[in-house]
Write a protein that holds these residues in place. Structure first.
Motif, PDB file in Angstrom:
ATOM      1  N   ASN A 124      -8.737 -40.440 -69.541  1.00  0.00           N
ATOM      2  CA  ASN A 124      -7.854 -39.362 -69.793  1.00  0.00           C
ATOM      3  C   ASN A 124      -7.009 -39.347 -71.070  1.00  0.00           C
ATOM      4  OD1 ASN A 124      -6.570 -36.979 -69.277  1.00  0.00           O
ATOM      5  ND2 ASN A 124      -5.471 -37.845 -67.651  1.00  0.00           N
ATOM      6  N   LYS A 150     -10.365 -34.711 -73.636  1.00  0.00           N
ATOM      7  CA  LYS A 150     -10.184 -33.416 -73.056  1.00  0.00           C
ATOM      8  C   LYS A 150     -10.844 -32.364 -73.877  1.00  0.00           C
ATOM      9  CE  LYS A 150      -7.489 -34.304 -69.299  1.00  0.00           C
ATOM     10  NZ  LYS A 150      -7.799 -34.097 -68.147  1.00  0.00           N
ATOM     11  N   LYS A 196     -14.892 -31.397 -63.362  1.00  0.00           N
ATOM     12  CA  LYS A 196     -14.074 -32.296 -62.466  1.00  0.00           C
ATOM     13  C   LYS A 196     -13.091 -33.098 -63.244  1.00  0.00           C
ATOM     14  CE  LYS A 196     -14.471 -35.834 -58.897  1.00  0.00           C
ATOM     15  NZ  LYS A 196     -15.486 -36.582 -57.999  1.00  0.00           N
ATOM     16  N   PHE A 197     -13.571 -33.767 -64.159  1.00  0.00           N
ATOM     17  CA  PHE A 197     -12.554 -34.540 -65.148  1.00  0.00           C
ATOM     18  C   PHE A 197     -11.888 -33.546 -65.868  1.00  0.00           C
ATOM     19  CE2 PHE A 197     -11.998 -35.431 -69.928  1.00  0.00           C
ATOM     20  CZ  PHE A 197     -11.348 -36.487 -69.796  1.00  0.00           C
ATOM     21  N   SER A 240      -8.712 -33.273 -63.427  1.00  0.00           N
ATOM     22  CA  SER A 240      -8.074 -34.173 -63.012  1.00  0.00           C
ATOM     23  C   SER A 240      -6.786 -34.648 -64.000  1.00  0.00           C
ATOM     24  CB  SER A 240      -8.818 -35.703 -62.858  1.00  0.00           C
ATOM     25  OG  SER A 240      -9.410 -35.819 -64.181  1.00  0.00           O
TER      26      SER A 240
END
Length: 132
Positions: free
Chosen positions: A90, A95, A128-129, A132
């Motif tokens: 993360n 991102k 999905k990442f 999160s």
């Protein structure tokens, strides 16, 4: 026929580069792996990672349109970016890569009318990442 042979040769070369990058990463040589990734991104896709991270959606789409890559080369670009994202840590860099990757999958589907089960699976992982 000649163009198809050139594309096939280029795809084979890129697949070998990606395999080498993966091998370096597995061997723990992360610095050389990252350097080969960035060198290949520049030489094969005319793309600098820093620029990719700074592109907004319209700039990235313009890049894709201007490059006029064959579908197979776009698919390989998606594999390169997915490989870079593979850790799914993360971070803001991940991102940004994930957002560009989703945009690339969408571009391949809409502009080239091509989709694959592998890309659909990866797209779901990336979505999905990002959630999160």
């Amino acid at each position: 026929m000649y163009r198809k042979d050139l594309i096939t040769a280029e795809i084979q070369k890129l697949a070998q580069i990606l395999a080498k990058i993966m091998g370096l990463k597995i061997d723990g040589d992360l610095e050389e792996s990252d350097q080969l990734f960035e060198d290949s991104l520049l030489s094969e896709f005319n793309l600098v990672l820093v620029d990719l991270l700074e592109y907004n959606k319209s700039e990235f789409e313009q890049y894709l349109r201007n490059q006029n890559f064959a579908t197979e080369k776009l698919d390989l670009l998606s594999q390169f970016l997915f490989f870079k994202l593979e850790s799914f840590q993360n971070t803001s860099e991940n991102k940004d890569i994930a957002e560009r990757l989703l945009q690339l999958y969408n571009f391949i589907e809409l502009e080239h009318h091509t989709f694959s089960m592998e890309n659909l699976t990866r797209q779901k992982q990336v979505e999905k990442f990002l959630l999160s």
